[in-house]
Design a protein around this motif. Structure first.
Motif, PDB file in Angstrom:
ATOM      1  N   GLN A 176      15.561  -3.626  21.886  1.00  0.00           N
ATOM      2  CA  GLN A 176      14.921  -2.442  22.450  1.00  0.00           C
ATOM      3  C   GLN A 176      13.432  -2.410  22.122  1.00  0.00           C
ATOM      4  N   LEU A 177      13.084  -2.746  20.884  1.00  0.00           N
ATOM      5  CA  LEU A 177      11.677  -2.800  20.501  1.00  0.00           C
ATOM      6  C   LEU A 177      10.927  -3.836  21.328  1.00  0.00           C
ATOM      7  N   GLU A 178      11.564  -4.962  21.578  1.00  0.00           N
ATOM      8  CA  GLU A 178      10.930  -6.007  22.379  1.00  0.00           C
ATOM      9  C   GLU A 178      10.632  -5.499  23.784  1.00  0.00           C
ATOM     10  N   ARG A 179      11.571  -4.776  24.375  1.00  0.00           N
ATOM     11  CA  ARG A 179      11.362  -4.249  25.724  1.00  0.00           C
ATOM     12  C   ARG A 179      10.269  -3.184  25.748  1.00  0.00           C
ATOM     13  N   ARG A 180      10.079  -2.509  24.623  1.00  0.00           N
ATOM     14  CA  ARG A 180       9.065  -1.458  24.548  1.00  0.00           C
ATOM     15  C   ARG A 180       7.704  -1.986  24.099  1.00  0.00           C
ATOM     16  N   GLY A 181       7.590  -3.273  23.913  1.00  0.00           N
ATOM     17  CA  GLY A 181       6.306  -3.864  23.569  1.00  0.00           C
ATOM     18  C   GLY A 181       5.966  -3.882  22.098  1.00  0.00           C
ATOM     19  N   PHE A 182       6.936  -3.576  21.227  1.00  0.00           N
ATOM     20  CA  PHE A 182       6.695  -3.704  19.787  1.00  0.00           C
ATOM     21  C   PHE A 182       6.580  -5.190  19.439  1.00  0.00           C
ATOM     22  N   ARG A 183       5.665  -5.496  18.517  1.00  0.00           N
ATOM     23  CA  ARG A 183       5.397  -6.901  18.263  1.00  0.00           C
ATOM     24  C   ARG A 183       5.711  -7.374  16.855  1.00  0.00           C
ATOM     25  N   MET A 184       6.043  -6.456  15.967  1.00  0.00           N
ATOM     26  CA  MET A 184       6.365  -6.885  14.605  1.00  0.00           C
ATOM     27  C   MET A 184       7.242  -5.833  13.930  1.00  0.00           C
ATOM     28  N   ILE A 185       8.207  -6.314  13.149  1.00  0.00           N
ATOM     29  CA  ILE A 185       9.082  -5.449  12.365  1.00  0.00           C
ATOM     30  C   ILE A 185       8.876  -5.798  10.896  1.00  0.00           C
ATOM     31  N   ASP A 186       8.494  -4.812  10.115  1.00  0.00           N
ATOM     32  CA  ASP A 186       8.301  -5.025   8.677  1.00  0.00           C
ATOM     33  C   ASP A 186       9.657  -5.025   7.986  1.00  0.00           C
ATOM     34  N   CYS A 187       9.948  -6.090   7.253  1.00  0.00           N
ATOM     35  CA  CYS A 187      11.185  -6.199   6.467  1.00  0.00           C
ATOM     36  C   CYS A 187      10.910  -6.117   4.974  1.00  0.00           C
TER      37      CYS A 187
END
Length: 232
Positions: A176-187
């Motif tokens: 879902q984040l990819e489809r919304r244009g999010f580019r990085m997830i902090d882990c």
């Protein structure tokens, strides 16, 4: 020298964080929404035990997941296609946090205590903190929560009451984040579990540079509602 924060003070520069323990940057301050928003925009997060002063962290290197690098195991792909679950978003935020705080095998305590729950619940009410939940037969069986700013998502914690439930929630979140244009997830910190999904470490300097761009995209401050396109 570690900085002691007052309610009025700003965070010190990231390069002043300790090497041991890795990333400890500052102590004190508060968990107000304004403080937490400032922290995440700078690449800083709170992590401390109940009864301790608030500890603020910015580790080097930083574990991140780029949505396009997500890895899905064969067994997880089968579980996703089976579809005997329902994904909900922001329908049980506080419950997800309490489930993440529940005792687990091999872990003596939790850093998700009531002070943290109250702080992130306030961000949730503002439309900035979100939960992604896996429901099976009408019961919450797994999920995760985190904070969104601009095109950046900061993952905080996840839980499963049945095998694979949190993994299903994570895959739906990433797609879902990819489809919304999010580019990085902090882990935040490296774990073998996150690495199995394709997460990897990058230098703090690179993380900070990417973050400065991503958090400055226009905000979508609202409760989330995912579309239900099939997972490939």
């Amino acid at each position: 020298m570690i900085s002691w924060l007052t309610p009025e003070s700003h965070f010190p520069p990231l390069h002043t964080a300790l090497a041991q323990p890795n990333g400890l940057l500052a102590i004190g301050g508060d968990l107000s929404p304004q403080r937490l928003i400032q922290a995440y925009r700078c690449g800083i997060f709170p992590w401390f035990n109940e009864g301790e002063p608030i500890l603020w962290w910015s580790p080097d290197p930083r574990m991140v997941l780029f949505p396009g690098e997500l890895k899905i195991s064969r067994s997880l792909r089968k579980a996703l296609k089976k579809g005997n679950y329902e994904i909900r978003t922001d329908s049980a935020f506080n419950q997800v946090m309490h489930e993440c705080a529940a005792p687990r095998s091999g872990r003596a305590g939790t850093w998700i205590h009531e002070e943290m729950v109250s702080a992130y619940a306030a961000l949730h009410e503002m439309g900035m903190a979100h939960s992604v939940e896996t429901w099976i037969d009408g019961e919450l069986m797994g999920g995760l929560y985190g904070v969104a700013q601009g095109k950046m998502f900061f993952g905080e914690s996840m839980f499963s009451r049945v095998s694979g439930a949190s993994k299903i929630a994570l895959v739906h979140l990433v797609r879902q984040l990819e489809r919304r244009g999010f580019r990085m997830i902090d882990c935040q910190m490296k774990t073998a579990h996150l690495a199995s999904f394709g997460a990897r470490e990058i230098p703090r300097k690179e993380f900070s540079q990417r973050l400065k761009e991503l958090v400055n995209y226009p905000e979508r401050v609202e409760k989330w509602c995912f579309d239900h396109e099939p997972i490939e």
